[in-house]
Design a protein around this motif. Sequence first.
Motif, mmCIF file in Angstrom:
data_model
loop_
_atom_site.group_PDB
_atom_site.id
_atom_site.type_symbol
_atom_site.label_atom_id
_atom_site.label_comp_id
_atom_site.label_asym_id
_atom_site.label_seq_id
_atom_site.Cartn_x
_atom_site.Cartn_y
_atom_site.Cartn_z
ATOM 1 N N PHE A 14 17.802 -2.782 -3.186
ATOM 2 C CA PHE A 14 16.401 -2.555 -2.779
ATOM 3 C C PHE A 14 15.863 -1.313 -3.487
ATOM 4 O O PHE A 14 14.793 -1.334 -4.107
ATOM 5 N N TRP A 25 2.397 5.872 -12.383
ATOM 6 C CA TRP A 25 2.203 7.031 -11.500
ATOM 7 C C TRP A 25 3.471 7.356 -10.729
ATOM 8 O O TRP A 25 3.776 8.524 -10.473
ATOM 9 N N VAL A 29 5.246 11.022 -10.639
ATOM 10 C CA VAL A 29 5.429 11.848 -9.430
ATOM 11 C C VAL A 29 6.912 12.131 -9.172
ATOM 12 O O VAL A 29 7.260 13.194 -8.672
ATOM 13 N N ILE A 33 8.474 15.648 -8.554
ATOM 14 C CA ILE A 33 9.283 15.934 -7.352
ATOM 15 C C ILE A 33 10.596 16.615 -7.748
ATOM 16 O O ILE A 33 10.997 17.623 -7.155
ATOM 17 N N LYS A 36 9.998 20.121 -8.972
ATOM 18 C CA LYS A 36 9.573 20.952 -7.836
ATOM 19 C C LYS A 36 10.754 21.299 -6.927
ATOM 20 O O LYS A 36 10.927 22.471 -6.555
ATOM 21 N N MET B 61 -2.851 2.943 -0.801
ATOM 22 C CA MET B 61 -1.448 3.331 -0.620
ATOM 23 C C MET B 61 -0.954 4.105 -1.848
ATOM 24 O O MET B 61 -0.153 5.031 -1.731
ATOM 25 N N THR B 62 -1.429 3.729 -3.021
ATOM 26 C CA THR B 62 -1.054 4.442 -4.246
ATOM 27 C C THR B 62 -1.534 5.893 -4.177
ATOM 28 O O THR B 62 -0.765 6.817 -4.460
ATOM 29 N N GLY B 65 0.515 7.739 -1.784
ATOM 30 C CA GLY B 65 1.841 8.034 -2.356
ATOM 31 C C GLY B 65 1.813 9.247 -3.271
ATOM 32 O O GLY B 65 2.712 10.094 -3.231
ATOM 33 N N ILE B 66 0.773 9.360 -4.102
ATOM 34 C CA ILE B 66 0.665 10.501 -5.023
ATOM 35 C C ILE B 66 0.567 11.795 -4.217
ATOM 36 O O ILE B 66 1.294 12.762 -4.459
ATOM 37 N N ALA B 69 3.905 12.555 -2.318
ATOM 38 C CA ALA B 69 4.995 13.010 -3.191
ATOM 39 C C ALA B 69 4.769 14.434 -3.681
ATOM 40 O O ALA B 69 5.683 15.250 -3.691
ATOM 41 N N ILE B 70 3.541 14.733 -4.076
ATOM 42 C CA ILE B 70 3.282 16.083 -4.607
ATOM 43 C C ILE B 70 3.385 17.115 -3.480
ATOM 44 O O ILE B 70 3.815 18.248 -3.690
ATOM 45 N N ALA B 117 9.872 4.335 1.672
ATOM 46 C CA ALA B 117 10.509 3.479 0.648
ATOM 47 C C ALA B 117 10.134 2.019 0.871
ATOM 48 O O ALA B 117 9.814 1.297 -0.084
ATOM 49 N N VAL B 118 10.152 1.578 2.131
ATOM 50 C CA VAL B 118 9.781 0.181 2.425
ATOM 51 C C VAL B 118 8.309 -0.046 2.071
ATOM 52 O O VAL B 118 7.943 -1.088 1.512
ATOM 53 N N PHE B 120 6.529 1.305 -0.275
ATOM 54 C CA PHE B 120 6.255 1.206 -1.713
ATOM 55 C C PHE B 120 7.118 0.177 -2.434
ATOM 56 O O PHE B 120 6.669 -0.459 -3.370
ATOM 57 N N PHE B 121 8.391 0.039 -2.021
ATOM 58 C CA PHE B 121 9.274 -0.897 -2.725
ATOM 59 C C PHE B 121 9.353 -2.253 -2.016
ATOM 60 O O PHE B 121 9.923 -3.198 -2.552
ATOM 61 N N GLY B 122 8.826 -2.324 -0.792
ATOM 62 C CA GLY B 122 9.106 -3.492 0.037
ATOM 63 C C GLY B 122 8.147 -4.661 -0.083
ATOM 64 O O GLY B 122 8.385 -5.718 0.504
ATOM 65 N N ILE B 507 -3.312 13.134 -11.839
ATOM 66 C CA ILE B 507 -2.733 11.781 -11.639
ATOM 67 C C ILE B 507 -3.669 10.957 -10.743
ATOM 68 O O ILE B 507 -3.923 9.776 -10.993
ATOM 69 N N ARG B 510 -6.756 9.833 -12.642
ATOM 70 C CA ARG B 510 -6.421 8.740 -13.556
ATOM 71 C C ARG B 510 -6.286 7.416 -12.797
ATOM 72 O O ARG B 510 -6.787 6.382 -13.251
ATOM 73 N N GLN B 511 -5.630 7.466 -11.629
ATOM 74 C CA GLN B 511 -5.463 6.240 -10.841
ATOM 75 C C GLN B 511 -6.810 5.725 -10.319
ATOM 76 O O GLN B 511 -7.047 4.526 -10.271
#
Lengths: 75, 518
Positions: A14, A25, A29, A33, A36, B61-62, B65-66, B69-70, B117-118, B120-122, B507, B510-511
């Motif tokens: 997964f 993106w 990031v 991360i 950082k 959601m993008t 996420g940015i 994360a930052i 994680a779920v 974004f990857f799920g 970022i 740009r998105q």
Amino acid sequence: MNRLILPFVRIFRFYYDGFSSMSWWGKRVWIIIIIKLFLIFIVLKIFFFPDFLHRKYKTDKQKSEYVLEQLTKSK
Amino acid sequence: MFENADLSLVDWSRAQFALTAIYHWLFVPLTLGLSFIVAIMESIYVKTGNEEWKRITRFWMTLFGINFAIGVATGIILEFEFGTNWSNYSWFVGDIFGAPLAIEGILAFFLESTFVAVMFFGWNKVSKKFHLLSSWLVAIGANLSALWILVANAWMQNPVGMVFNPDTARNEMISFWDVLFNEVAISKFLHTISSGFLLASMFVLGISAYYLLKKREILLARRSILISGVFGLLSSLLVIYTGDSSAKALAKAQPVKFAAFEALYEGKENAGLVAAGILKESDSKIGNTAVNDFAFRIEIPGFLSIMTSGKRDAFVPGIYDLVNGNQSRGIMPVSEKIDRGTKVRNMLEEYKTARKNNDNDKAGMLAATFRDKKFNEENFRYFGYSFFKSPDEAIPNVKVAFYTFHLMVMLGFLFILEFFLAIYFLFRGTLEKQKWFLWVALFSILLPYVAGELGWVLAEMGRQPWIIQDLMPVSAAVSQISSGSVITTFVLFAVLFTLLLVAEVSIMIRQIKTGPKH
């Protein structure tokens, strides 16, 4: 045995699939991360932010005596 | 105040903490609010099965996420600063500060990290319902993380549920529930998270306005404005309501701060709320502290009394009453608090000597006194005043408190108007034609950030000179380190955080320019 390992393999896949198919993106990031976290936990914490009391004193008793001294210092 | 404290060290340590906290707060509120907006949008997608809602959800959601994360781990630096720059404070607060922060760390790590994680990857890997559940758990987890941080902060504003142990020189928690359900904590938590919801709503509204101005992503923009307009309007009303509860809690726990943000010097019944005003320094002084007067003000009669206790004839103490005392109103003068605090400090000195001389009987008797409830209520609660040289040291910077409060409130009312207009124009079907409004909405993205930071400046500068209300002034809390090292790390942080902010904004822009995937 397989039954025990299978959930871990699925979790690994997964995350592996998620990271390998990451968007522009997402990759950016993650680079930020990692840099950082390195700066915060390695550079800043070790070289610039030692625990003041922990560095000066070994035991809790010594630390409490020091703070008590600070709190009762004459005005 | 604290003769041995180097004021430049105290000032630089405060400036560094303020810088870190202000930058940290640029990332946090968007996470708090946008997580809920994304979860709401995804709920509509799961309910309707409409693919456009999925596309809208994934786009926001993008951006979530940015920002997430930052912003990760920017708050941890505040904890480093406690150990390095504020060691007396860190030791003195003991486990009271540690427990909520530990809960926050565990909660943030397990709940947020796992389900982010779920999120974004799920997509297409887990069921729709499980994905939706993950999105909601991220939103709830992020906001619960904020709860524990704010509980810790509220304890500094209103220390409860603890007893001081002279043997360890630490405060020990005796009631977790008193700490958690501290009146200041509840109102602060609700006020803070609702301001995050508002900020995220303005962020979504502003970016959607940008798309409408560019005549692209029209459906996404209209639907996003619907969600952000309604969520933002409700959040703005909640911000006003919780702000009122916060003010009530402050009037009890931090009356000097309360009087300072209204620049109220003379206490009175039927006290008016200053809606807007300009301060000027008068000729009179309290000790060495200049008194401010109004060059101009617009006042709502009786409203301040109503705000504090719900009654128009309620007495609201002013700064004069709180510093000099007001016997008829049962307000103790600061000079009396200094005497009581000094008594505690002398007892602590006696305890130290008794322990040094192995006089166990005396040390035991003094330790028992520190555990006594009556002694705590009548004397120990004023311990911090023992560091004062004169009563006027209890007065915060009135101009800073007054202007930050009033600007924040004015912005709050502006946001209500903007969200209302967004919904109104949307339902009238004229939103795309209101170019002026779309430009205002776009530039308003920055305003809730300003309002949020003003709120924190008010909360933290308005309670000066205290790091822990009535128990410890900042000058007694600071570590005896060189101010040069604090200045070095101040500059390092300024550079690091600015780079992070530039990275996030670039970022993100740009998105936004790229827009959602088709």
